[in-house]
Write a protein that holds these residues in place. Structure first.
Motif, PDB file in Angstrom:
ATOM      1  N   ILE A  68      10.850 -11.570  -5.697  1.00 46.96           N
ATOM      2  CA  ILE A  68      11.488 -10.572  -4.832  1.00 46.96           C
ATOM      3  C   ILE A  68      12.107 -11.258  -3.620  1.00 46.96           C
ATOM      4  CG2 ILE A  68      10.996  -8.659  -3.256  1.00 46.96           C
ATOM      5  CD1 ILE A  68       8.983  -7.635  -5.302  1.00 46.96           C
ATOM      6  N   ARG A 110       8.229  -5.552 -14.316  1.00 43.93           N
ATOM      7  CA  ARG A 110       7.813  -5.773 -12.929  1.00 43.93           C
ATOM      8  C   ARG A 110       6.502  -6.538 -12.903  1.00 43.93           C
ATOM      9  NH1 ARG A 110       5.602  -1.075  -8.871  1.00 43.93           N
ATOM     10  NH2 ARG A 110       5.543  -2.298  -6.950  1.00 43.93           N
ATOM     11  N   ARG A 129      12.629  -4.328  -4.315  1.00 49.74           N
ATOM     12  CA  ARG A 129      11.462  -3.768  -5.004  1.00 49.74           C
ATOM     13  C   ARG A 129      11.818  -2.429  -5.652  1.00 49.74           C
ATOM     14  NH1 ARG A 129       8.408  -4.343  -1.105  1.00 49.74           N
ATOM     15  NH2 ARG A 129       7.536  -6.375  -1.650  1.00 49.74           N
ATOM     16  N   GLN A 134      12.122  -4.631   0.348  1.00 51.62           N
ATOM     17  CA  GLN A 134      11.854  -3.247  -0.077  1.00 51.62           C
ATOM     18  C   GLN A 134      12.980  -2.727  -0.973  1.00 51.62           C
ATOM     19  OE1 GLN A 134      11.204  -0.540   3.166  1.00 51.62           O
ATOM     20  NE2 GLN A 134      10.641   1.176   1.824  1.00 51.62           N
TER      21      GLN A 134
END
Length: 234
Positions: A23, A52, A38, A35
């Motif tokens: 990430i 994921r 994500r 974020q």
């Protein structure tokens, strides 16, 4: 997910190339927050396009650098595949008979070809067949056993059916085109059908996205000189 944003397509491509991307690396690459990345990963994981993991994303289960799942491939290089499809549609005369191979590039071609008039279609792809208006075209799905995520049918029945017909065109796909010119694929059952179609068509075209060039696979279909033209986005 019906459509992917440019950033989502790029994330998918990076995961496909590397196998796993963090990430943090993705956030730095795209200049956005962790974020935001994500959220993108969660959405694509829910769609089955990638997997994921803690701290990053990897290829969806069952995919590899060599053989990618249908849902994964369907979202990659859409503009390139549509450009190839436009080129193909410009070569096909209304009223023609043609074999259309399996794969996401062929599915894009089918969408474009559907706009022509009165085609006779033979295909071993249920997804290709579904992209045609059956009230406007004669669509024949070659019988066989369902193989893989792409809704393709394989087996002797399809090969025998093709050997008994004469076609104007054969549109063939592949997994790779070696530097030597050998056209390669992973599935020998599908190769037998491709070769049968090549043998009964007046004109044959190999459809290939840029990523197929200088790439190999398990078995040989033919040589690129055995087809009339290689149609790519270039």
């Amino acid at each position: 997910m019906d459509t992917l944003s440019k950033r989502q397509q790029d994330i998918l491509a990076l995961v496909g190339e590397s196998g796993f991307v963090t990430i943090e690396a993705l956030a730095d690459s795209f200049g956005v927050s962790a974020q935001t990345i994500r959220r993108e990963i969660i959405a694509m994981d829910n769609a089955g396009l990638l997997q994921r993991f803690h701290g990053g994303a990897g290829r969806a289960e069952g995919t590899s650098t060599l053989r990618l799942g249908h849902n994964y491939k369907a979202h990659l290089n859409r503009e390139e595949k549509d450009l190839i499809a436009q080129k193909v549609a410009a070569l096909i005369a209304p009223g023609s008979s043609l074999y259309i191979d399996v794969g996401t590039t062929m599915e894009a071609a089918a969408i474009r070809l559907n706009k022509l008039e009165a085609l006779t279609i033979l295909t071993n792809s249920m997804r290709v067949a579904a992209n045609f208006d059956h009230t406007q075209h004669a669509v024949h799905v070659l019988g066989g056993v369902v193989a893989g995520q792409d809704g393709s049918l394989v087996g002797e029945q399809a090969v025998l059916h093709l050997r008994d017909v004469r076609l104007d065109y054969a549109l063939i796909g592949c997994s790779g085109i070696e530097i030597s010119g050998n056209v390669m694929d992973f599935d020998q059952r599908k190769i037998a059908i491709k070769q049968a179609a090549l043998g009964v068509a007046k004109h044959s075209y190999l459809l290939a996205t840029a990523g197929k060039f200088e790439r190999s696979a398990f078995a040989r279909i033919c040589h690129r000189d055995d087809v009339e033209a290689v149609i790519s986005s270039d």
